[in-house]
Design a protein around this motif. Sequence first.
Motif, PDB file in Angstrom:
ATOM      1  N   ALA A 108      -3.889   8.494  11.769  1.00 30.91           N
ATOM      2  CA  ALA A 108      -2.723   8.254  10.908  1.00 30.91           C
ATOM      3  C   ALA A 108      -2.564   6.772  10.588  1.00 30.91           C
ATOM      4  N   GLY A 109      -2.976   5.911  11.518  1.00 29.51           N
ATOM      5  CA  GLY A 109      -2.870   4.475  11.284  1.00 29.51           C
ATOM      6  C   GLY A 109      -3.723   4.020  10.114  1.00 29.51           C
ATOM      7  N   TRP A 110      -4.917   4.596   9.972  1.00 29.27           N
ATOM      8  CA  TRP A 110      -5.784   4.225   8.851  1.00 29.27           C
ATOM      9  C   TRP A 110      -5.212   4.735   7.529  1.00 29.27           C
ATOM     10  N   GLN A 111      -4.645   5.922   7.535  1.00 29.66           N
ATOM     11  CA  GLN A 111      -4.028   6.455   6.324  1.00 29.66           C
ATOM     12  C   GLN A 111      -2.844   5.594   5.883  1.00 29.66           C
ATOM     13  N   ILE A 112      -2.050   5.155   6.850  1.00 32.94           N
ATOM     14  CA  ILE A 112      -0.936   4.242   6.531  1.00 32.94           C
ATOM     15  C   ILE A 112      -1.474   2.929   5.971  1.00 32.94           C
ATOM     16  N   SER A 113      -2.579   2.451   6.538  1.00 34.42           N
ATOM     17  CA  SER A 113      -3.173   1.193   6.075  1.00 34.42           C
ATOM     18  C   SER A 113      -3.609   1.287   4.625  1.00 34.42           C
ATOM     19  N   LEU A 114      -4.219   2.410   4.250  1.00 36.52           N
ATOM     20  CA  LEU A 114      -4.658   2.584   2.865  1.00 36.52           C
ATOM     21  C   LEU A 114      -3.469   2.673   1.913  1.00 36.52           C
ATOM     22  N   GLN A 115      -2.415   3.374   2.327  1.00 33.67           N
ATOM     23  CA  GLN A 115      -1.214   3.465   1.499  1.00 33.67           C
ATOM     24  C   GLN A 115      -0.584   2.083   1.307  1.00 33.67           C
ATOM     25  N   ASN A 116      -0.510   1.313   2.393  1.00 32.96           N
ATOM     26  CA  ASN A 116       0.060  -0.029   2.300  1.00 32.96           C
ATOM     27  C   ASN A 116      -0.817  -0.963   1.466  1.00 32.96           C
ATOM     28  N   LEU A 117      -2.118  -0.717   1.485  1.00 35.84           N
ATOM     29  CA  LEU A 117      -3.015  -1.534   0.668  1.00 35.84           C
ATOM     30  C   LEU A 117      -2.701  -1.349  -0.817  1.00 35.84           C
ATOM     31  N   ILE A 118      -2.449  -0.111  -1.215  1.00 38.61           N
ATOM     32  CA  ILE A 118      -2.096   0.158  -2.618  1.00 38.61           C
ATOM     33  C   ILE A 118      -0.752  -0.469  -2.968  1.00 38.61           C
ATOM     34  N   VAL A 119       0.226  -0.323  -2.069  1.00 41.44           N
ATOM     35  CA  VAL A 119       1.549  -0.909  -2.312  1.00 41.44           C
ATOM     36  C   VAL A 119       1.448  -2.425  -2.397  1.00 41.44           C
ATOM     37  N   LEU A 120       0.678  -3.025  -1.497  1.00 41.63           N
ATOM     38  CA  LEU A 120       0.519  -4.481  -1.487  1.00 41.63           C
ATOM     39  C   LEU A 120      -0.186  -4.969  -2.745  1.00 41.63           C
ATOM     40  N   ALA A 121      -1.185  -4.211  -3.212  1.00 46.89           N
ATOM     41  CA  ALA A 121      -1.905  -4.599  -4.424  1.00 46.89           C
ATOM     42  C   ALA A 121      -0.992  -4.558  -5.646  1.00 46.89           C
ATOM     43  N   LEU A 122      -0.221  -3.477  -5.770  1.00 46.83           N
ATOM     44  CA  LEU A 122       0.679  -3.347  -6.918  1.00 46.83           C
ATOM     45  C   LEU A 122       1.787  -4.401  -6.869  1.00 46.83           C
ATOM     46  N   GLY A 123       2.348  -4.605  -5.687  1.00 49.76           N
ATOM     47  CA  GLY A 123       3.422  -5.588  -5.560  1.00 49.76           C
ATOM     48  C   GLY A 123       2.933  -7.010  -5.752  1.00 49.76           C
ATOM     49  N   SER A 124       1.777  -7.337  -5.172  1.00 47.42           N
ATOM     50  CA  SER A 124       1.247  -8.692  -5.294  1.00 47.42           C
ATOM     51  C   SER A 124       0.813  -9.006  -6.712  1.00 47.42           C
ATOM     52  N   GLY A 125       0.559  -7.945  -7.513  1.00 51.37           N
ATOM     53  CA  GLY A 125       0.218  -8.171  -8.914  1.00 51.37           C
ATOM     54  C   GLY A 125       1.314  -8.907  -9.664  1.00 51.37           C
ATOM     55  N   LEU A 126       2.548  -8.827  -9.145  1.00 52.68           N
ATOM     56  CA  LEU A 126       3.648  -9.567  -9.767  1.00 52.68           C
ATOM     57  C   LEU A 126       3.427 -11.071  -9.679  1.00 52.68           C
ATOM     58  N   ALA A 127       2.607 -11.515  -8.723  1.00 53.94           N
ATOM     59  CA  ALA A 127       2.327 -12.948  -8.609  1.00 53.94           C
ATOM     60  C   ALA A 127       1.627 -13.465  -9.866  1.00 53.94           C
ATOM     61  N   ILE A 128       0.769 -12.634 -10.463  1.00 54.44           N
ATOM     62  CA  ILE A 128       0.105 -13.027 -11.705  1.00 54.44           C
ATOM     63  C   ILE A 128       1.125 -13.121 -12.838  1.00 54.44           C
ATOM     64  N   VAL A 129       2.040 -12.152 -12.884  1.00 51.30           N
ATOM     65  CA  VAL A 129       3.081 -12.162 -13.921  1.00 51.30           C
ATOM     66  C   VAL A 129       3.974 -13.391 -13.769  1.00 51.30           C
ATOM     67  N   VAL A 130       4.416 -13.650 -12.534  1.00 55.45           N
ATOM     68  CA  VAL A 130       5.262 -14.815 -12.278  1.00 55.45           C
ATOM     69  C   VAL A 130       4.510 -16.101 -12.595  1.00 55.45           C
ATOM     70  N   GLY A 131       3.230 -16.150 -12.208  1.00 60.84           N
ATOM     71  CA  GLY A 131       2.423 -17.328 -12.495  1.00 60.84           C
ATOM     72  C   GLY A 131       2.296 -17.594 -13.985  1.00 60.84           C
ATOM     73  N   PHE A 132       2.123 -16.523 -14.767  1.00 59.15           N
ATOM     74  CA  PHE A 132       2.014 -16.694 -16.222  1.00 59.15           C
ATOM     75  C   PHE A 132       3.339 -17.172 -16.815  1.00 59.15           C
ATOM     76  N   ILE A 133       4.454 -16.608 -16.357  1.00 60.15           N
ATOM     77  CA  ILE A 133       5.761 -17.033 -16.873  1.00 60.15           C
ATOM     78  C   ILE A 133       6.018 -18.503 -16.555  1.00 60.15           C
ATOM     79  N   LEU A 134       5.711 -18.908 -15.324  1.00 58.16           N
ATOM     80  CA  LEU A 134       5.892 -20.309 -14.950  1.00 58.16           C
ATOM     81  C   LEU A 134       4.999 -21.222 -15.789  1.00 58.16           C
ATOM     82  N   ALA A 135       3.745 -20.806 -15.989  1.00 51.47           N
ATOM     83  CA  ALA A 135       2.817 -21.616 -16.784  1.00 51.47           C
ATOM     84  C   ALA A 135       3.298 -21.741 -18.225  1.00 51.47           C
ATOM     85  N   ALA A 136       3.813 -20.634 -18.787  1.00 50.42           N
ATOM     86  CA  ALA A 136       4.306 -20.670 -20.168  1.00 50.42           C
ATOM     87  C   ALA A 136       5.511 -21.590 -20.292  1.00 50.42           C
ATOM     88  N   MET A 137       6.396 -21.553 -19.303  1.00 47.80           N
ATOM     89  CA  MET A 137       7.572 -22.420 -19.338  1.00 47.80           C
ATOM     90  C   MET A 137       7.179 -23.887 -19.228  1.00 47.80           C
TER      91      MET A 137
END
Length: 299
Positions: free
Chosen positions: A64-93
């Motif tokens: 079960a620990g590995w299954q949780i790890s894979l689920q968290n990997l997807i959540v972390l990837a989707l959430g961390s993708g906001l760093a690119i969005v924030v980075g672009f907004i800051l760069a544009a400003m």
Amino acid sequence: MALRWSRVTPQIALLPSVGVTLVAFLGAIGWTIYMSFTRSRRLPEYEIDWENPFRQFNRLFNDAGWQISLQNLIVLALGSGLAIVVGFILAAMIERERRGEDFFRTVFLYPLAVSLIVTGVAWRWIFNPQYGIEAFLKGLGWEGASFNWLSDPSTAMYAIIIAAIWQSSGFYMALMLAGLKGINTEIWSAARIDGVSLWRVYLEIIIPMMKFTFLTCAILLSLGVIKAFDIVLAMTNGGPGQSTWVPAYYTINAMSAKGNLGLASAAAVLMLLITLAVFLPLVALTAWQQRQAGKGDAA
């Protein structure tokens, strides 16, 4: 003779680095793959279990620990993708407002100079109910404030994502700013003359022109997410329970806490496969787009 020696000298100079790569990198990968097919526990066993060579992988997928790890990997990837969005907004400003560019660029890049361990410890204090945001809000009179995300399994992963975005947004801002600097200024002048709104210029012109920059950011982000460990260790140490486990944390925990080298090797092999599954398509897409852009320039 001197000319011939000058041709051989660079190859000789590269031999140490090639040797280190073959032994420490490729050799370590090969050894890990081999160990994943053995019954190795705390100490390595070099005899492959031919009756059930995928024993460790079966244990891994039933854990079960590995299954949780894979689920968290997807959540972390989707959430961390906001760093690119924030980075672009800051760069544009910053790119649009040239005054104070050096100051703001330094401020936004500063978190990158802090290690993920230090970042995790700092944000653990921020989410601490006795000293962090919750205590601050209660000090302002909001007695019902509750901001103890790290103790709640349903919100702990989101707290890690916020810390990761804070730490990496400046890096992606720098990459985006470099991409924006490479865009011809005549595009802005033409858009202003035609009366095109600023947001349409970014959505329909600037962002498509920066596709290589976005792909580069996506590649770097994916590699960082897959190997994420430091910030999880510093903020939650995998808790509460196993709610913030990620593949890298699971792998190290399997070796250090469980003392199971075979299981840890199997997890590391799957991490390698995940990396290749994400990394190779992005690299292939980048190469394809570069060829298409080259054909367009040639035409």
